[in-house]
Design a protein around this motif. Structure first.
Motif, mmCIF file in Angstrom:
data_model
loop_
_atom_site.group_PDB
_atom_site.id
_atom_site.type_symbol
_atom_site.label_atom_id
_atom_site.label_comp_id
_atom_site.label_asym_id
_atom_site.label_seq_id
_atom_site.Cartn_x
_atom_site.Cartn_y
_atom_site.Cartn_z
ATOM 1 N N ASP B 209 -5.188 30.365 81.860
ATOM 2 C CA ASP B 209 -5.856 29.500 80.887
ATOM 3 C C ASP B 209 -5.303 28.068 80.991
ATOM 4 N N GLU B 210 -5.840 27.150 80.153
ATOM 5 C CA GLU B 210 -5.462 25.738 80.265
ATOM 6 C C GLU B 210 -3.989 25.499 79.962
ATOM 7 N N ALA B 211 -3.432 26.338 79.098
ATOM 8 C CA ALA B 211 -2.008 26.175 78.751
ATOM 9 C C ALA B 211 -1.082 26.746 79.819
ATOM 10 N N GLY B 212 -1.683 27.362 80.838
ATOM 11 C CA GLY B 212 -0.860 27.906 81.926
ATOM 12 C C GLY B 212 -0.530 29.376 81.763
ATOM 13 N N ASN B 213 -1.031 29.989 80.698
ATOM 14 C CA ASN B 213 -0.765 31.428 80.525
ATOM 15 C C ASN B 213 -1.629 32.245 81.486
ATOM 16 N N MET B 214 -1.062 33.320 81.968
ATOM 17 C CA MET B 214 -1.789 34.171 82.918
ATOM 18 C C MET B 214 -2.160 35.494 82.258
ATOM 19 N N SER B 215 -3.459 35.778 82.254
ATOM 20 C CA SER B 215 -3.923 37.066 81.735
ATOM 21 C C SER B 215 -4.165 38.011 82.890
ATOM 22 N N THR B 216 -3.800 39.281 82.707
ATOM 23 C CA THR B 216 -4.135 40.280 83.718
ATOM 24 C C THR B 216 -5.029 41.328 83.078
ATOM 25 N N ARG B 217 -6.119 41.641 83.766
ATOM 26 C CA ARG B 217 -7.090 42.599 83.229
ATOM 27 C C ARG B 217 -7.327 43.736 84.200
ATOM 28 N N ASP B 229 6.605 30.778 81.859
ATOM 29 C CA ASP B 229 7.939 31.087 82.386
ATOM 30 C C ASP B 229 8.109 32.564 82.740
ATOM 31 N N GLU B 230 7.045 33.347 82.632
ATOM 32 C CA GLU B 230 7.137 34.756 83.004
ATOM 33 C C GLU B 230 6.403 34.983 84.323
ATOM 34 N N THR B 231 6.858 35.993 85.079
ATOM 35 C CA THR B 231 6.162 36.354 86.308
ATOM 36 C C THR B 231 5.118 37.406 85.968
ATOM 37 N N ALA B 232 3.871 37.135 86.341
ATOM 38 C CA ALA B 232 2.807 38.101 86.035
ATOM 39 C C ALA B 232 2.951 39.329 86.915
ATOM 40 N N GLY B 233 2.853 40.502 86.311
ATOM 41 C CA GLY B 233 2.938 41.747 87.070
ATOM 42 C C GLY B 233 1.552 42.308 87.317
ATOM 43 N N TYR B 234 1.477 43.279 88.203
ATOM 44 C CA TYR B 234 0.202 43.950 88.492
ATOM 45 C C TYR B 234 -0.204 44.737 87.246
ATOM 46 N N PRO B 235 -1.488 44.649 86.852
ATOM 47 C CA PRO B 235 -1.895 45.302 85.602
ATOM 48 C C PRO B 235 -2.043 46.826 85.697
ATOM 49 N N THR B 236 -0.935 47.509 85.581
ATOM 50 C CA THR B 236 -0.927 48.961 85.474
ATOM 51 C C THR B 236 -0.954 49.286 83.972
ATOM 52 N N ILE B 237 -1.829 50.204 83.570
ATOM 53 C CA ILE B 237 -2.051 50.410 82.137
ATOM 54 C C ILE B 237 -0.753 50.748 81.394
ATOM 55 N N CYS B 238 0.074 51.614 81.987
ATOM 56 C CA CYS B 238 1.281 52.062 81.270
ATOM 57 C C CYS B 238 2.399 51.017 81.290
ATOM 58 N N PHE B 254 4.416 51.500 76.208
ATOM 59 C CA PHE B 254 4.816 52.656 77.016
ATOM 60 C C PHE B 254 6.138 52.374 77.736
ATOM 61 N N GLU B 255 6.143 51.330 78.556
ATOM 62 C CA GLU B 255 7.352 50.958 79.291
ATOM 63 C C GLU B 255 7.168 49.545 79.813
ATOM 64 N N GLU B 256 8.286 48.839 79.942
ATOM 65 C CA GLU B 256 8.182 47.512 80.533
ATOM 66 C C GLU B 256 8.138 47.643 82.059
ATOM 67 N N PRO B 257 7.662 46.601 82.739
ATOM 68 C CA PRO B 257 7.679 46.665 84.206
ATOM 69 C C PRO B 257 9.135 46.685 84.660
ATOM 70 N N ILE B 258 9.539 47.746 85.230
ATOM 71 C CA ILE B 258 10.949 47.935 85.551
ATOM 72 C C ILE B 258 11.040 48.915 86.714
ATOM 73 N N THR B 259 12.092 48.782 87.513
ATOM 74 C CA THR B 259 12.234 49.639 88.691
ATOM 75 C C THR B 259 13.306 50.686 88.450
ATOM 76 N N LEU B 317 14.798 43.439 94.937
ATOM 77 C CA LEU B 317 13.580 44.166 95.295
ATOM 78 C C LEU B 317 12.980 44.895 94.111
ATOM 79 N N THR B 318 13.580 44.757 92.958
ATOM 80 C CA THR B 318 13.102 45.514 91.799
ATOM 81 C C THR B 318 12.052 44.720 91.042
ATOM 82 N N GLU B 319 11.287 45.429 90.261
ATOM 83 C CA GLU B 319 10.130 44.861 89.585
ATOM 84 C C GLU B 319 10.583 43.884 88.505
ATOM 85 N N GLY B 320 10.208 42.639 88.625
ATOM 86 C CA GLY B 320 10.623 41.629 87.659
ATOM 87 C C GLY B 320 12.139 41.511 87.587
#
Lengths: 301, 334
Positions: B209-217, B229-238, B254-259, B317-320
């Protein structure tokens, strides 16, 4: 076709459960009732002291009662619960986790919807071990259901499809009800009791999305296959399952029975279901091999 | 079945990744054909029959095994595709099949009784009774355990089953009971169980969006929204952020993006009776496979030789850049 009431997936208190089953016994056209805690082993002790009396009342009302097992079996108490279910000889049992299959040793049993029977080979194998009835996965499309119903007919076993209520779309070891309240499963304080139809999960842009029920995730939408009842009957499905919700399930049961018997037309039935003020849309996408949340209206195409 | 070593089982999404994993010291690689018969049915991944044949030859020449994943659930009407995969695997001399469906397991047991059968994590066998069912019915030689058990629980299971144990040690932190998740099908119409698809790329949208926020759908649903300031992750539902009525802010319901990273627990896991360690990531690059496999090869060898294992920094190599020992460390995870 017979009409069944699935096990209560939510953490209803004893009073609600007793009333629910009393009305089913006295007023409903439901043939078979699945009884037992299928989601969380921690909930099970609450209703246990009352269960036998409730079952007896249902059976006096002419209902068939089937005892359903847990879906997830991992802890000692869960393993014990499964062994106890498998020991039951007075009633039929429904197995929802493969840990039960080593313990029924040739005894007749039903296979629950969490058991992943997707094809004839799996159905045939399990029937050979004593399974007499199969509830199919809620995501199975009509094309595969037709073939499985045919196979079931040849094997002489029952085949059941969920026709009403939220769809179970995931199971986890983690309790998401507890997590949402900054707790863990072991000290959950049974927060799930506050949500008789599960806890609504919305997207960040406030769109209705999913429903949390302890370790289970359900759809937001309610599966509704009323318009498909004729297809189900024609393809040889023997049982239609309703999933218990807090809305008036006697009305729901009467609508489905009415349409199954040809005494109520589908349009009038849909109208009566809409009058229940269910706080979610209906869906039938899985049945048509589409996204499960969709509601496909064939009369519009 | 306690041992002071364990096999290292590595992901191979492509023939090149397979060679990389083998060269980096994998004892075995797992892979699948380019269709719905395996649970990582993504475009651009997996093997044609010709590639599989050559890859098996390469692995065998270097002393590594090839485990063929045929670990989805064939819907009625499509079973032949799964049979063809089994038959092709036998012709190519794969070392074992990884299966989840009862019908597929029965087909292998009847037609290729000499082949090793491994029970996929997709079968969700999380108790001794469930595992024994598959061992007694189909001669399963190894179970891949769901990522929901603590080490003491794994130790107990090991004492009660007649087969080997494989556990995940690194990679995606699977939250839902595998083989029981229809989230992707509910949103997209493609099924994890029947099509081998989880959050298909064709349904994924990234929008800034204009403010620089990234939406994942995923399909029509917003899975997460990331500030600049956040890294967008792949949109996995859980792994998305959602809202509930009693909380003001969206949260990882459910869980944060984590390895999952169990590198520090390898000795403990071996002592508990784990026979094989699995690295997740058939969708990962060659470079990733090389670094992770090399690091774990060294670590497993160190443990075997009685040395303290050291790790090259796997955190990068871990997620985020977040990692967890998940359910293995403590039941408070649940």
């Amino acid at each position: 076709m017979k009409l069944t009431m699935g096990p209560i997936p939510f953490h209803w208190n004893n009073e609600t459960r007793v009333d629910f089953y009393a009305r089913l016994a006295d007023e409903s056209p439901v043939d078979t009732i699945y009884m037992g805690e299928v989601i969380c082993s921690k909930r099970e002790p609450f209703f246990r002291p009352l269960q036998e009396e409730v079952v007896a009342r249902l059976e006096r009302g002419g209902k068939t009662v089937v005892m359903s097992s847990l879906t997830e079996v991992m802890l000692k108490r869960e393993r014990k619960m499964m062994s106890e279910i498998c020991d039951i000889s007075a009633r039929e049992i429904e197995i929802n986790n493969s840990s039960g299959l080593t313990q029924i040793s040739g005894k007749k049993h039903r296979i629950g919807p969490m058991m992943n029977v997707y094809n004839e080979a799996t159905m045939g194998y399990l029937a050979g071990q004593g399974a007499t009835h199969f509830s199919l996965p809620v995501e199975l499309p009509a094309t595969s259901t037709r073939l499985l119903a045919q196979a079931a007919g040849e094997l002489g076993v029952g085949v059941e499809v969920q026709v009403f209520g939220r769809a179970s779309v995931a199971i986890s070891a983690r309790c998401y009800h507890a997590r949402a309240h900054n707790r863990i499963k072991d000290n959950c304080l049974f927060v799930c009791e506050k949500d008789p139809d599960g806890m609504a999960l919305k997207t960040l842009d406030d769109k209705d999305f999913l429903t949390i029920n302890g370790i289970q995730t359900l759809s937001h939408s309610y599966v509704n296959l009323l318009a498909e009842i004729d297809d189900l009957a024609q393809m040889g499905v023997t049982h239609c399952r309703l999933l218990p919700h807090s809305q008036d399930m006697i009305v729901v049961a009467n609508v489905f029975r009415g349409v199954m018997d040809g005494k109520l037309d589908v349009e009038e039935g849909q109208h009566r279901l809409k009058e229940l003020d269910i706080p979610a849309p209906f869906s039938n996408g899985f049945w048509y091999g589409k996204a499960g949340h969709l509601n496909i209206d064939l009369s519009m195409t | 079945m306690k041992s002071n070593t364990a096999e290292l089982i590595c992901p191979a999404g492509t023939p090149a990744a397979l060679r990389t994993a083998v060269d980096a010291g994998a004892d075995a690689v797992y892979c699948g054909f380019q269709n719905a018969t395996n649970a990582r049915n993504f475009p651009g991944l997996n093997f044609t029959p010709e590639e599989m044949e050559k890859s098996v030859a390469y692995a065998h020449q270097k002393g590594a095994k090839v485990l063929l994943a045929i670990n989805t659930f064939p819907p009625a009407g499509k079973f032949d595709l799964w049979k063809q995969a089994v038959v092709a695997g036998a012709k190519m001399n794969v070392d074992a099949y990884i299966v989840a469906d009862v019908g597929v397991a029965d087909f292998v047991a009847n037609n290729y009784p000499e082949k090793r059968l491994h029970l996929s994590v997709q079968a969700a066998a999380s108790s001794p009774e469930a595992i024994r069912y598959y061992c007694e019915s189909f001669g399963v030689k190894r179970v891949v355990l769901p990522r929901i058990l603590t080490v003491p629980e794994i130790r107990n299971i090991a004492g009660e089953i007649p087969c080997e144990i494989e556990t995940f040690i690194f990679g995606n932190h699977g939250l839902m009971v595998e083989g029981r998740c229809s989230l992707t099908n509910y949103i997209t119409g493609l099924s994890t169980n029947m099509d081998g698809v989880c959050s298909p790329a064709a349904e994924v949208k990234y929008e800034r969006d204009e403010a620089g926020n990234m939406s994942t759908r995923l399909g029509p649903y917003l899975i997460d929204c990331y500030s600049c300031d956040e890294t967008a992750g792949y949109p996995t539902i859980c792994k998305g952020r959602y809202k509930v009525a009693h909380r003001d802010e969206g949260f990882y319901a459910f869980e944060e993006p984590i390895t999952l990273n169990l590198s520090r627990m390898l000795p403990e896991l071996m002592e508990a009776g784990v026979n094989a360690f699995k690295i997740e990531g058939r969708q990962r690059s060659k470079a990733y496979v090389r670094r992770v496999v090399s690091a774990f090869r060294q670590a497993v060898d160190d443990v075997r030789d009685g040395n303290e294992p050291e790790f090259a920094d796997l955190l990068a190599l871990t997620e985020g850049q977040k990692q967890t020992e998940g359910a293995f460390k403590s039941k408070t995870w649940r």
